[in-house]
Scaffold this motif. Structure first.
Motif, PDB file in Angstrom:
ATOM      1  N   ALA A 139      57.885  78.636 106.975  1.00  0.00           N
ATOM      2  CA  ALA A 139      58.479  79.956 107.205  1.00  0.00           C
ATOM      3  C   ALA A 139      58.568  80.264 108.696  1.00  0.00           C
ATOM      4  N   ILE A 140      57.519  79.901 109.439  1.00  0.00           N
ATOM      5  CA  ILE A 140      57.526  80.155 110.883  1.00  0.00           C
ATOM      6  C   ILE A 140      58.603  79.331 111.582  1.00  0.00           C
ATOM      7  N   LEU A 141      58.649  78.032 111.254  1.00  0.00           N
ATOM      8  CA  LEU A 141      59.643  77.153 111.867  1.00  0.00           C
ATOM      9  C   LEU A 141      61.055  77.512 111.430  1.00  0.00           C
ATOM     10  N   GLY A 142      61.176  77.892 110.164  1.00  0.00           N
ATOM     11  CA  GLY A 142      62.493  78.236 109.643  1.00  0.00           C
ATOM     12  C   GLY A 142      63.060  79.503 110.246  1.00  0.00           C
ATOM     13  N   ASN A 143      62.197  80.314 110.836  1.00  0.00           N
ATOM     14  CA  ASN A 143      62.642  81.567 111.441  1.00  0.00           C
ATOM     15  C   ASN A 143      63.074  81.385 112.899  1.00  0.00           C
ATOM     16  N   VAL A 164      43.944  71.742  97.677  1.00  0.00           N
ATOM     17  CA  VAL A 164      45.381  71.477  97.569  1.00  0.00           C
ATOM     18  C   VAL A 164      46.166  72.779  97.662  1.00  0.00           C
ATOM     19  N   ILE A 165      45.698  73.816  96.964  1.00  0.00           N
ATOM     20  CA  ILE A 165      46.367  75.122  96.991  1.00  0.00           C
ATOM     21  C   ILE A 165      46.398  75.667  98.413  1.00  0.00           C
ATOM     22  N   ILE A 166      45.270  75.577  99.109  1.00  0.00           N
ATOM     23  CA  ILE A 166      45.207  76.067 100.489  1.00  0.00           C
ATOM     24  C   ILE A 166      46.150  75.276 101.389  1.00  0.00           C
ATOM     25  N   SER A 167      46.156  73.951 101.227  1.00  0.00           N
ATOM     26  CA  SER A 167      47.008  73.094 102.060  1.00  0.00           C
ATOM     27  C   SER A 167      48.491  73.403 101.852  1.00  0.00           C
ATOM     28  N   VAL A 168      48.887  73.555 100.578  1.00  0.00           N
ATOM     29  CA  VAL A 168      50.289  73.878 100.279  1.00  0.00           C
ATOM     30  C   VAL A 168      50.647  75.247 100.848  1.00  0.00           C
ATOM     31  N   GLY A 169      49.707  76.196 100.737  1.00  0.00           N
ATOM     32  CA  GLY A 169      49.948  77.531 101.284  1.00  0.00           C
ATOM     33  C   GLY A 169      50.164  77.499 102.788  1.00  0.00           C
ATOM     34  N   ILE A 170      49.328  76.740 103.501  1.00  0.00           N
ATOM     35  CA  ILE A 170      49.482  76.608 104.955  1.00  0.00           C
ATOM     36  C   ILE A 170      50.827  75.966 105.292  1.00  0.00           C
ATOM     37  N   LEU A 171      51.215  74.948 104.515  1.00  0.00           N
ATOM     38  CA  LEU A 171      52.488  74.274 104.745  1.00  0.00           C
ATOM     39  C   LEU A 171      53.659  75.240 104.584  1.00  0.00           C
ATOM     40  N   LEU A 172      53.606  76.081 103.547  1.00  0.00           N
ATOM     41  CA  LEU A 172      54.681  77.047 103.327  1.00  0.00           C
ATOM     42  C   LEU A 172      54.773  78.060 104.465  1.00  0.00           C
ATOM     43  N   VAL A 173      53.600  78.492 104.971  1.00  0.00           N
ATOM     44  CA  VAL A 173      53.589  79.434 106.096  1.00  0.00           C
ATOM     45  C   VAL A 173      54.216  78.788 107.333  1.00  0.00           C
ATOM     46  N   LEU A 174      53.861  77.519 107.584  1.00  0.00           N
ATOM     47  CA  LEU A 174      54.433  76.806 108.729  1.00  0.00           C
ATOM     48  C   LEU A 174      55.940  76.642 108.588  1.00  0.00           C
ATOM     49  N   VAL A 204      62.786  82.616 104.231  1.00  0.00           N
ATOM     50  CA  VAL A 204      61.645  82.661 105.149  1.00  0.00           C
ATOM     51  C   VAL A 204      60.584  83.630 104.633  1.00  0.00           C
ATOM     52  N   MET A 205      61.038  84.790 104.206  1.00  0.00           N
ATOM     53  CA  MET A 205      60.099  85.792 103.709  1.00  0.00           C
ATOM     54  C   MET A 205      59.403  85.311 102.440  1.00  0.00           C
ATOM     55  N   SER A 206      60.138  84.675 101.553  1.00  0.00           N
ATOM     56  CA  SER A 206      59.557  84.179 100.302  1.00  0.00           C
ATOM     57  C   SER A 206      58.513  83.106 100.581  1.00  0.00           C
ATOM     58  N   PHE A 207      58.862  82.145 101.446  1.00  0.00           N
ATOM     59  CA  PHE A 207      57.914  81.089 101.797  1.00  0.00           C
ATOM     60  C   PHE A 207      56.659  81.678 102.442  1.00  0.00           C
ATOM     61  N   GLY A 208      56.864  82.640 103.338  1.00  0.00           N
ATOM     62  CA  GLY A 208      55.729  83.232 104.043  1.00  0.00           C
ATOM     63  C   GLY A 208      54.788  83.969 103.105  1.00  0.00           C
ATOM     64  N   ILE A 209      55.348  84.793 102.215  1.00  0.00           N
ATOM     65  CA  ILE A 209      54.516  85.567 101.280  1.00  0.00           C
ATOM     66  C   ILE A 209      53.779  84.650 100.316  1.00  0.00           C
ATOM     67  N   ILE A 210      54.505  83.688  99.738  1.00  0.00           N
ATOM     68  CA  ILE A 210      53.871  82.759  98.791  1.00  0.00           C
ATOM     69  C   ILE A 210      52.779  81.951  99.489  1.00  0.00           C
ATOM     70  N   ASP A 232      72.114  81.136 117.191  1.00  0.00           N
ATOM     71  CA  ASP A 232      71.318  82.376 117.230  1.00  0.00           C
ATOM     72  C   ASP A 232      70.928  82.845 115.836  1.00  0.00           C
ATOM     73  N   LYS A 233      70.891  81.909 114.891  1.00  0.00           N
ATOM     74  CA  LYS A 233      70.439  82.214 113.541  1.00  0.00           C
ATOM     75  C   LYS A 233      69.279  81.305 113.192  1.00  0.00           C
ATOM     76  N   GLY A 234      68.405  81.772 112.312  1.00  0.00           N
ATOM     77  CA  GLY A 234      67.277  80.962 111.902  1.00  0.00           C
ATOM     78  C   GLY A 234      67.719  79.754 111.102  1.00  0.00           C
ATOM     79  N   PHE A 235      66.903  78.724 111.118  1.00  0.00           N
ATOM     80  CA  PHE A 235      67.229  77.516 110.369  1.00  0.00           C
ATOM     81  C   PHE A 235      67.264  77.801 108.868  1.00  0.00           C
ATOM     82  N   LEU A 236      66.445  78.758 108.429  1.00  0.00           N
ATOM     83  CA  LEU A 236      66.430  79.167 107.026  1.00  0.00           C
ATOM     84  C   LEU A 236      66.872  80.616 106.937  1.00  0.00           C
ATOM     85  N   GLY A 237      67.415  80.986 105.806  1.00  0.00           N
ATOM     86  CA  GLY A 237      67.807  82.371 105.609  1.00  0.00           C
ATOM     87  C   GLY A 237      66.608  83.295 105.626  1.00  0.00           C
TER      88      GLY A 237
END
Length: 211
Positions: free
Chosen positions: A18-22, A6-16, A37-43, A28-33
């Motif tokens: 972050a990628i999509l949000g960027n 579950v931890i791995i799955s949630v981590g992969i979801l957060l990375v995705l 994006v950085m917080s989701f990616g790191i976590i 010409d701006k990302g969907f997420l700030g």
């Protein structure tokens, strides 16, 4: 699904996310700030790393696990059967040892080490490969004991067909999933597992709670 997966799955979801949000839209701006994006990616990355390194997806614990070796039997001449060379009969061993042996040329069945402590139940042993590691006529497997100092164990070697080997592997996986190791009763042992050797050994120290 286990907590680690579950931890791995949630981590992969957060990375995705972050990628999509960027990804940039029409403005010409990302969907997420950028901070989000950085917080989701790191976590997400940290969760994937934690889940992987604390699970069997990476054999980190196995590689770091310290094992000792008992007394060793000298084998001379051609090998005509599966046999234990360490530990030896009536040996006194640590809580975690490497059980080693030899097998004859052309041997194709899986080799399993099973211990039977004083509770009269059977505990198949494995490392990350499950079955004993075989190569160039020699086999070995990490074997763990969890009883009192001086407790007697039957250390039993089995040759197993595919069905019996699969049963042992799935049994160990189920035990690990719930973190409970009740052992097998004699009548639960698979018919495709043939006992080829049995030794009596003793623990040299108190091993309760070690694992």
């Amino acid at each position: 699904m286990s907590t680690k997966l579950v931890i791995i799955s949630v981590g992969i979801l957060l990375v995705l996310i972050a990628i999509l949000g960027n990804r940039k839209g029409n403005s010409d701006k990302g969907f997420l700030g950028s901070k989000l994006v950085m917080s989701f990616g790191i976590i997400g990355v940290l969760m994937v790393m934690y889940g992987s390194y604390s699970s069997e997806l990476v054999n980190f614990n196995t590689q770091m696990e310290q094992v000792s070796i008992g007394n060793k039997l000298k084998v001379s001449g051609p090998v005509d059967a599966v046999k234990v060379v360490s530990p030896i009969e009536k040996d006194s061993v640590d809580c975690r040892i490497l059980t080693m042996g030899v097998y004859p040329e052309g041997h194709t069945k899986d080799i399993w080490v099973v211990i039977r402590p004083t509770d009269d139940r059977y505990y198949p042993q494995s490392d990350h490969t499950n079955t004993s590691y075989k190569r160039d006529g020699e086999w070995q497997v990490v074997t763990r004991f969890g009883g009192d100092k001086g407790e007697a164990y039957d250390l039993i070697i089995y040759e197993a067909d595919a069905a019996a080997s699969s049963f042992f592997s799935s049994t160990i996986a189920n035990w690990k999933e719930v973190d409970e190791y009740p052992g097998l009763q004699l009548e639960e042992m698979p018919t495709g597992a043939k006992e080829v050797e049995r030794l009596v050994i003793y623990t040299s120290k108190n091993c309760r709670g070690v694992f």
